[in-house]
Design a protein around this motif. Sequence first.
Motif, PDB file in Angstrom:
ATOM      1  N   ALA A  59      -1.766   9.277  -5.350  1.00  0.00           N
ATOM      2  CA  ALA A  59      -2.027  10.202  -4.250  1.00  0.00           C
ATOM      3  C   ALA A  59      -0.746  10.827  -3.692  1.00  0.00           C
ATOM      4  CB  ALA A  59      -2.784   9.500  -3.128  1.00  0.00           C
ATOM      5  N   SER A  76      -5.422   0.765  -0.184  1.00  0.00           N
ATOM      6  CA  SER A  76      -5.680   0.962  -1.602  1.00  0.00           C
ATOM      7  C   SER A  76      -6.199  -0.294  -2.278  1.00  0.00           C
ATOM      8  CB  SER A  76      -4.387   1.391  -2.292  1.00  0.00           C
ATOM      9  OG  SER A  76      -3.498   0.282  -2.414  1.00  0.00           O
ATOM     10  N   HIS A  82       0.829  -1.211   0.000  1.00  0.00           N
ATOM     11  CA  HIS A  82       0.000   0.000   0.000  1.00  0.00           C
ATOM     12  C   HIS A  82       0.863   1.261   0.000  1.00  0.00           C
ATOM     13  CE1 HIS A  82      -3.720  -2.236   0.571  1.00  0.00           C
ATOM     14  NE2 HIS A  82      -3.213  -2.842   1.616  1.00  0.00           N
ATOM     15  N   ASP A 118      -9.670  10.370  -4.325  1.00  0.00           N
ATOM     16  CA  ASP A 118     -10.825   9.471  -4.269  1.00  0.00           C
ATOM     17  C   ASP A 118     -11.945   9.981  -5.179  1.00  0.00           C
ATOM     18  OD1 ASP A 118      -9.728   7.601  -2.579  1.00  0.00           O
ATOM     19  OD2 ASP A 118     -10.496   8.518  -0.757  1.00  0.00           O
ATOM     20  N   ASP A 149     -11.906  14.018  -0.663  1.00  0.00           N
ATOM     21  CA  ASP A 149     -10.522  13.741  -1.037  1.00  0.00           C
ATOM     22  C   ASP A 149     -10.400  13.831  -2.559  1.00  0.00           C
ATOM     23  OD1 ASP A 149      -8.349  11.700  -1.999  1.00  0.00           O
ATOM     24  OD2 ASP A 149      -7.832  12.180   0.066  1.00  0.00           O
ATOM     25  N   ARG A 192      -1.073   4.213   2.200  1.00  0.00           N
ATOM     26  CA  ARG A 192      -2.500   4.512   2.051  1.00  0.00           C
ATOM     27  C   ARG A 192      -3.214   3.254   1.592  1.00  0.00           C
ATOM     28  NH1 ARG A 192      -4.963  10.006  -0.566  1.00  0.00           N
ATOM     29  NH2 ARG A 192      -7.160   9.386  -0.757  1.00  0.00           N
ATOM     30  N   SER A 252     -15.728   6.004   0.058  1.00  0.00           N
ATOM     31  CA  SER A 252     -14.541   6.772   0.429  1.00  0.00           C
ATOM     32  C   SER A 252     -14.902   8.235   0.660  1.00  0.00           C
ATOM     33  CB  SER A 252     -13.478   6.651  -0.668  1.00  0.00           C
ATOM     34  OG  SER A 252     -13.074   5.316  -0.859  1.00  0.00           O
ATOM     35  N   SER A 292      -5.177   4.735  -4.213  1.00  0.00           N
ATOM     36  CA  SER A 292      -6.149   4.880  -3.138  1.00  0.00           C
ATOM     37  C   SER A 292      -7.217   3.807  -3.352  1.00  0.00           C
ATOM     38  CB  SER A 292      -6.751   6.283  -3.148  1.00  0.00           C
ATOM     39  OG  SER A 292      -7.586   6.468  -2.024  1.00  0.00           O
ATOM     40  N   TYR A 293      -8.367   3.952  -2.667  1.00  0.00           N
ATOM     41  CA  TYR A 293      -9.483   3.029  -2.901  1.00  0.00           C
ATOM     42  C   TYR A 293     -10.553   3.668  -3.777  1.00  0.00           C
ATOM     43  CZ  TYR A 293      -9.659  -1.727  -1.230  1.00  0.00           C
ATOM     44  OH  TYR A 293      -9.513  -3.086  -1.131  1.00  0.00           O
TER      45      TYR A 293
END
Length: 417
Positions: free
Chosen positions: A186, A196, A141, A159, A156, A194, A152, A146-147
């Motif tokens: 990111a 992810s 990660h 995101d 952000d 982070r 989320s 990111s996710y």
Amino acid sequence: MAAVEMPVVTPETVGLSSAGLAAMDEAIQAHIDRGTIAGAVMIVARHGQVCHEVALGKRDIASDAPAAIDDLFRIFSMTKPVTAAAMLVLWDEGRWTLDDPIAQHLPEFADLQVFTGLNPDGSMRVEPPHRAPTLRDLFTHTAGFSYGTRLSNPGDPVDAAYQAAGVWDTDTLAEMMARLARVPLAYQPGTSWRYSLGMDVQGAMIERLTGQAFGAFLCERVFEPLGLRDTGFQTPPSEQHRLATLYLKAPDSPLAWIPNPMFTDATSEPTRSLGGAGLVSTARDYARFAAMLLGRGQLAGVRIVSERAVALMTRNHLPDTLIEHGFVMGHQRIGPGRGFALNGSVVTDPALADVPVGIGTYQWDGAAGTWFWIDPANDLLVVGMTQTLSYTAPPLQAETQALIRAALAGRDVKDNA
């Protein structure tokens, strides 16, 4: 060939206390009685032998169906360690190394950019990466992904860019990767941590390297050899009655049924199987997977990966600077004494981390309250499963680790071996 079942013995046979394990059951039952969770299933094994299996509470509250040891659970992020093992099958074959750039295997990531801030008009400022993100970054990660799901943080910018690019609105891993590659990272690779979708990228890489669908590869190279009969990305209609009901526990509200908020529960093999989430399994199946890791790559004479691969998977790969910085993801921690291995966390110094497990303990959990760990120093594994999404979920892994340690007290326990 039928799977060889793990032997079942009394706790005392393998150095655990029946009274101590009963205390653990009582602690879980207390959460059920308080309405925090509906039910739970747990398995404890030591020295390759199951010494405790328990099903507590309800599989479904409305029908009053009791929990059963072979209930099916959505294991969400406990899919990630399984994906690591699948990747290591290919590592053993010399298909990749940790220092390979991601783009070496997935060329669509060759022109990644890195987010550096927002312009006055709200557009994203970007710059080239200082170095290409590697597979080691992907597993830990630290690549900069990111996710970016609809759950989320919408505030952000990265995101939000995932949502704008429709990264999750795809039917195949190939299309998902094509959209992901157009979104900036990111942060500069290797400079931060982070949580992810890096494991979903791993699933796409498996498809690219093998020409097989990710789910099919898992079945052929991991599930079938290990005898994981109830593990997959779908729950057939004939098995739906075994699937534990998914609940939401909001503060000051009782448990309430909720449809899967991350993706629709599949009744047949999905066209896009994810490396980071999506598997359905049982405690017994996952215990067999954990036993394979604890057995250094093999179970009952069936080898899935090499001893070297398991050693690679379960050791820390984060630099000291990131460990000292510290990061939190749900109940999981990175910090002094706790590093990050491949797709899971690892305890590098139990005393420094103040955790009641042996050195080298590898663990992870899932969004709906599933958890597991393997403790090589004590030759011990624990798998626990509930099915509750919660804003204030109880730390069941930490609680049960303390209670397992008490059940081992004075019985050849190793915290720092």
